[in-house]
Design an enzyme around this catalytic site. Structure first.
Site, PDB file in Angstrom:
ATOM      1  N   CYS A  90      13.663 102.347 -47.548  1.00  0.00           N
ATOM      2  CA  CYS A  90      13.379 100.991 -48.021  1.00  0.00           C
ATOM      3  C   CYS A  90      12.563 101.063 -49.316  1.00  0.00           C
ATOM      4  O   CYS A  90      11.617 101.854 -49.409  1.00  0.00           O
ATOM      5  CB  CYS A  90      12.595 100.245 -46.944  1.00  0.00           C
ATOM      6  SG  CYS A  90      12.018  98.650 -47.506  1.00  0.00           S
ATOM      7  N   SER A  98       7.747 100.109 -32.639  1.00  0.00           N
ATOM      8  CA  SER A  98       6.316  99.746 -32.665  1.00  0.00           C
ATOM      9  C   SER A  98       6.174  98.303 -33.117  1.00  0.00           C
ATOM     10  O   SER A  98       5.304  97.568 -32.639  1.00  0.00           O
ATOM     11  CB  SER A  98       5.516 100.693 -33.553  1.00  0.00           C
ATOM     12  OG  SER A  98       6.144 100.870 -34.775  1.00  0.00           O
ATOM     13  N   ASN A  99       7.055  97.885 -34.018  1.00  0.00           N
ATOM     14  CA  ASN A  99       7.047  96.489 -34.445  1.00  0.00           C
ATOM     15  C   ASN A  99       7.372  95.564 -33.269  1.00  0.00           C
ATOM     16  O   ASN A  99       6.763  94.510 -33.089  1.00  0.00           O
ATOM     17  CB  ASN A  99       8.076  96.340 -35.592  1.00  0.00           C
ATOM     18  CG  ASN A  99       8.458  94.920 -35.862  1.00  0.00           C
ATOM     19  OD1 ASN A  99       9.544  94.485 -35.499  1.00  0.00           O
ATOM     20  ND2 ASN A  99       7.567  94.198 -36.478  1.00  0.00           N
ATOM     21  N   GLU A 123       7.831 106.837 -40.514  1.00  0.00           N
ATOM     22  CA  GLU A 123       7.297 106.336 -41.797  1.00  0.00           C
ATOM     23  C   GLU A 123       5.956 107.013 -42.110  1.00  0.00           C
ATOM     24  O   GLU A 123       5.714 107.433 -43.246  1.00  0.00           O
ATOM     25  CB  GLU A 123       7.115 104.818 -41.753  1.00  0.00           C
ATOM     26  CG  GLU A 123       6.611 104.270 -43.086  1.00  0.00           C
ATOM     27  CD  GLU A 123       6.173 102.810 -43.019  1.00  0.00           C
ATOM     28  OE1 GLU A 123       6.885 101.988 -42.416  1.00  0.00           O
ATOM     29  OE2 GLU A 123       5.110 102.499 -43.584  1.00  0.00           O
ATOM     30  N   HIS A 125      12.807 104.115 -42.936  1.00  0.00           N
ATOM     31  CA  HIS A 125      11.429 104.596 -42.783  1.00  0.00           C
ATOM     32  C   HIS A 125      11.004 105.624 -43.821  1.00  0.00           C
ATOM     33  O   HIS A 125       9.816 105.845 -44.016  1.00  0.00           O
ATOM     34  CB  HIS A 125      11.272 105.305 -41.423  1.00  0.00           C
ATOM     35  CG  HIS A 125      11.303 104.395 -40.255  1.00  0.00           C
ATOM     36  ND1 HIS A 125      10.710 103.168 -40.254  1.00  0.00           N
ATOM     37  CD2 HIS A 125      11.843 104.548 -39.021  1.00  0.00           C
ATOM     38  CE1 HIS A 125      10.890 102.606 -39.068  1.00  0.00           C
ATOM     39  NE2 HIS A 125      11.582 103.415 -38.303  1.00  0.00           N
TER      40      HIS A 125
HETATM   41  S1  SF4 Z   1       9.569  96.193 -42.533  1.00  0.00           S
HETATM   42 FE1  SF4 Z   1       9.385  95.957 -44.756  1.00  0.00          FE
HETATM   43  S2  SF4 Z   1       8.933  98.024 -45.463  1.00  0.00           S
HETATM   44 FE2  SF4 Z   1       9.719  98.263 -43.402  1.00  0.00          FE
HETATM   45  S3  SF4 Z   1      11.892  98.600 -43.676  1.00  0.00           S
HETATM   46 FE3  SF4 Z   1      11.607  96.397 -43.399  1.00  0.00          FE
HETATM   47  S4  SF4 Z   1      11.462  95.545 -45.476  1.00  0.00           S
HETATM   48 FE4  SF4 Z   1      11.119  97.754 -45.592  1.00  0.00          FE
END
Ligand code: SF4
Length: 295
Positions: free
Chosen positions: A100, A231-232, A133, A78
């Site tokens: 990331c 949240s995802n 994030e 994040h």
């Molecule tokens: S969702 Fe995308 S931006 Fe977030 S950690 Fe995974 S690869 Fe990286």
């Protein structure tokens, strides 16, 4: 109940490359021995956090981080605001930076925008307030960026100057477009200011929405596996539920209930968030098989 039931694990579910890389980095460091701290949960998945903690990873929060000196700390995918790096420097902390690359790039874009534009425009971030994030992104602007969580919050944003709009990487693309449209309209009516739209949604996640919708549609029953904090996970589960009302959200195989597997269920889909490990979905599928057999 018929034993002839199809169980399919969604091949598109599971960790994104950002999370896979962070876990690999943690495992590499742990194999060298010594204590490795991780600032915040490495993924929003209790089972995976527990597996890594058993391997020696110590999860700490920001308060504990502030007390730490002469230690090794992993920064998860994040990302973190500049203040975290400054504190690490002051306290002789070695950072293992697993931010990331997509998030790093986004942080840089926001910083550049802030440094270049200064007070001439307003930076707005579409994301979850307080999410790690988002904190990392807001930190690029001396904490001056405005965070909005949904299209309904657009009215809270001042419309008296140009706006540069960014999004947390995991937000749904359609909601982001809605936010942009409302802001654009508001700015136009309020003196003709402009909106700079920065498409910063990570496609690793955005493509999962149509994928999971189609997956949930073709099965009689959906078991969605994710940590409750993700949240995802919440967005993807909402999509499953939109496609198939018989969708259940669980965090571990123990939460499965035999009553869900009614007689008319002939095909079961097991899927999850970007933070859900494959091994956990496999464990859930195995447990479903046991329940069906014993029903
Ligand atoms: S969702 Fe995308 S931006 Fe977030 S950690 Fe995974 S690869 Fe990286």
């Amino acid at each position: 109940m018929s034993k002839d039931i199809k169980i399919e694990i969604d091949e598109h579910s599971g960790f994104c490359f950002g999370v896979v890389t962070a876990i690999k980095k943690a495992e590499e460091e742990l194999s060298k021995g010594g204590v490795l701290y991780c600032l915040g949960d490495i993924v929003h998945n209790g089972s995976e956090v527990k597996r890594l903690e058993e391997a020696g990873l110590v999860t700490i929060d920001h308060e504990q981080f502030a007390q730490l000196h002469d230690a090794k700390v992993l920064l998860r995918a994040h990302g973190e605001p500049p203040a975290t790096y400054e504190m690490a420097k002051r306290n002789n902390i070695t950072l293992i930076d697993a931010t990331c690359p997509v998030v790093l790039m986004l942080q840089k874009r926001i910083k550049t925008e802030y440094d270049t534009e200064g007070d001439k425009s307003r930076i707005v971030i579409f994301g979850k307030k307080g999410h790690a994030e988002v904190n990392g992104l807001v930190g690029q602007t001396d904490n001056r960026a405005i965070v909005i969580e949904s299209p309904s919050e657009v009215s809270k944003v001042g419309l008296d100057k140009n706006i540069s709009l960014f999004s947390q990487t995991t937000k749904p693309l359609d909601e982001y477009n809605e936010v942009a449209e409302s802001l654009r309209e508001g700015l136009k009516q309020n003196g003709g200011y402009s909106l700079k739209f920065n498409d910063t949604i990570c496609r690793q996640v955005a493509n999962r929405i149509p994928n999971i919708f189609n997956f949930a549609k073709v099965h009689d029953l959906i078991i969605f596996v994710s940590g409750k904090k993700s949240s995802n996970g919440k967005s993807l589960f909402a999509e499953c539920h939109r496609a198939n009302e018989r969708s259940y959200f669980i965090s571990s195989a123990d939460e499965l209930e035999a009553a869900w597997f009614a007689d008319d269920v002939k095909s079961i889909g097991v899927c999850g968030a970007t933070s859900t490990p494959k091994w956990l979905m496999e464990k859930v599928a195995d447990r479903i098989k046991e329940i069906i057999t014993n029903n």
